[in-house]
Each structure stands twice: as structure tokens, then as C-alpha cells.
Design a protein around this motif. Structure first.
Motif, mmCIF file in Angstrom:
data_model
loop_
_atom_site.group_PDB
_atom_site.id
_atom_site.type_symbol
_atom_site.label_atom_id
_atom_site.label_comp_id
_atom_site.label_asym_id
_atom_site.label_seq_id
_atom_site.Cartn_x
_atom_site.Cartn_y
_atom_site.Cartn_z
ATOM 1 N N TYR A 128 0.833 -1.209 0.000
ATOM 2 C CA TYR A 128 0.000 0.000 0.000
ATOM 3 C C TYR A 128 0.865 1.256 0.000
ATOM 4 N N GLU A 129 1.895 1.268 0.840
ATOM 5 C CA GLU A 129 2.763 2.448 0.936
ATOM 6 C C GLU A 129 3.513 2.679 -0.372
ATOM 7 N N ILE B 114 1.365 4.400 -2.993
ATOM 8 C CA ILE B 114 1.288 5.846 -2.741
ATOM 9 C C ILE B 114 2.594 6.538 -3.134
ATOM 10 N N LYS C 9 -1.710 13.149 -3.173
ATOM 11 C CA LYS C 9 -2.231 12.080 -2.315
ATOM 12 C C LYS C 9 -3.714 11.869 -2.589
ATOM 13 N N VAL D 87 -4.100 9.817 -5.732
ATOM 14 C CA VAL D 87 -3.738 8.416 -5.491
ATOM 15 C C VAL D 87 -4.865 7.692 -4.765
ATOM 16 N N ASP D 88 -5.484 8.366 -3.793
ATOM 17 C CA ASP D 88 -6.587 7.743 -3.041
ATOM 18 C C ASP D 88 -7.738 7.348 -3.966
ATOM 19 N N LEU E 144 -6.596 4.165 -5.919
ATOM 20 C CA LEU E 144 -6.110 3.059 -5.090
ATOM 21 C C LEU E 144 -6.969 1.793 -5.202
ATOM 22 N N SER F 225 0.417 -0.243 -10.416
ATOM 23 C CA SER F 225 0.546 1.143 -9.969
ATOM 24 C C SER F 225 0.764 2.083 -11.132
#
Length: 253
Positions: free
Chosen positions: A116-117, A120, A130, A133-134, A137, A169
């Protein structure tokens, strides 16, 4: 907004440091910043490698451009210039439109960070916020199919799992200007089929595509224009099938 990239007299040089300047570069620091001495052929015997030489080209909205050339011809260097990773030594580049590049899909990944990290981190490295990205995700999580492994450090992943995460990603962001350097292995056969289908869909939806590959039949089926490169120069540009024939005439005698 119409996407466009204009290259005018673009040159890109890479300095090659000699042993003295490398030692100086590695040992001397000031206030936490390394001091780098650029050597040139004129003042200290260093050499300059010409990465790109006098590139003039306009990529217009709707162009799907194939990059042809042997390894070392300058294809990846040109893609990195278009992506903004390199800046021209001389000449100018003007770009309208957001860029999505698939050059090093594992760029920005940390082995000790969780899946997960890393999703991001890698997408923020590519320029997303951010909040952006959310939004993407859930799509990345579903596409990669790694489930609970996303809560584990990347160093616990197999190479195939890392490729899945990196690819998922990289392809989640809606393409504008899309830059691709070859195709890459993404693990098992089923996931490879799914990933290739997704890439082809991204290519079709991109406003401008610049695609470097040695797969001439694939380039011919996707691209409407082509550039043939040699020693950092554009030696031919035109319609894809004609450029491929020119390329074959030079390299496949």
C-alpha cells in the motif's frame, strides 16, 4: 485541451568524469551537499557523450509514434527527455498535456515499505497528489490481485509479485501523453494477458503515444508515425510502414 510536444534543436550531453574528478565528487561535501565538478574535453581532459543531437520534431494530438533503433541509438534517452527526467543541454522543449510514462515501472519503490505504501510513494513520485492516489487506489488493489500481501513489506514479495504491483501502480492513472519503453514481464501468463490488454487500451486512449520497441509488427499495428534513430540523431521520420522498411534496410542487411 490539445496535447502537443515541440522539440527544437534539442541536444543532450552527458559528461564523463575522470578518476580525479570522481574522487573529488565522492569525498568533498559542503553543508550536506556534494560538490560536483563537471569535466569537459577542453579544460580537464574529460569527455562528453552526445546523448541526443539536434532533434527537431513535433508530436501532435492524436499521434501514435514508434521509436525505432538498435540499443544505444537514443530511444530511451529521448523518452526520458520527453518525460522531463532529463533537461536538454541546448535547444528547447515545449509540452502541453500531462504525461504518464512507463519507463521504469518500479521507480520510487522501497523494499521496507508495504505494498500500500509503495503504491502511494510511486505515484506521488510520478507527480500525482495524495488525493489523486486515493481515488485510483481501489483500482490498483483490484488489478494487482495481491490481497493481504499489500499489508506486507515489498522485500517479502517474489519478483513476479513485485512486477504485478509495479505494473498495476503504473497503469492506473488516466493517460494523456503516454511514453512506453518496451514491454515488460509481469509474472504469470494470465496476468500478462490482462496487463497487455490494459496497456493496449491505454495506448488507444492516449492523446499522444511514443512507444519504443523492437517488435516491428506490434509497432505497425498500433502507431501511425515512426522515428528511426541512430547515434542520438533522428535519421528518418514518416509513416510507420515506410519507416520500418527504412529501418530494415539499414539494420537488417
Amino acid at each position: 485541451m490539445q496535447s502537443q510536444i515541440i522539440l527544437k534543436n534539442v541536444c543532450l550531453d552527458f559528461p564523463v568524469y575522470d578518476a580525479v574528478s570522481l574522487s573529488f565528487r565522492n569525498k568533498v561535501s559542503n553543508m550536506g551537499k556534494v560538490i560536483v565538478t563537471r569535466t569537459t574535453k577542453n579544460n580537464s581532459g574529460g569527455k562528453i557523450i552526445k546523448g541526443l543531437r539536434d532533434i527537431n520534431y513535433i508530436f501532435n494530438h492524436g499521434d501514435k509514434v514508434a521509436l525505432l533503433g538498435h540499443n544505444g541509438s537514443g530511444k530511451t534517452t529521448l523518452l526520458k527527455l520527453l518525460a522531463g527526467i532529463y533537461a536538454p543541454t541546448s535547444g528547447s522543449i515545449q509540452k502541453t498535456g500531462e504525461t504518464n510514462c512507463m519507463l521504469d515501472i518500479g521507480f520510487g519503490f522501497e523494499q521496507d515499505a508495504t505494498g500500500y505504501e509503495n503504491i502511494i510513494l510511486s505515484n506521488i513520485t510520478r507527480g500525482l497528489t495524495k488525493e489523486q492516489v486515493d481515488k485510483i487506489l481501489p483500482e490498483i488493489v483490484e488489478f494487482c490481485g495481491l490481497g493481504e500481501f499489500l499489508n506486507m513489506p515489498l522485500r517479502t514479495y517474489s519478483s513476479g509479485m513485485q512486477a504485478r504491483l509495479a505494473f498495476s501502480s503504473a497503469i492506473a492513472n488516466t493517460p494523456g501523453i503516454l511514453l512506453i519503453d518496451e514491454f515488460f514481464s509481469t509474472g504469470d501468463i494470465e496476468f500478462s494477458k490482462k496487463s497487455k490488454k490494459k496497456v493496449l487500451e491505454m495506448m488507444s486512449n492516449s492523446s499522444i503515444l511514443v512507444f519504443a520497441s523492437h517488435d516491428l509488427s506490434l509497432l505497425k499495428s498500433i502507431c501511425n508515425k515512426a522515428i528511426c534513430m541512430q547515434n542520438g540523431k533522428v535519421i528518418y521520420s514518416g509513416e510507420t510502414s515506410e519507416a520500418i522498411e527504412y529501418y530494415k534496410g539499414i539494420y537488417e542487411k
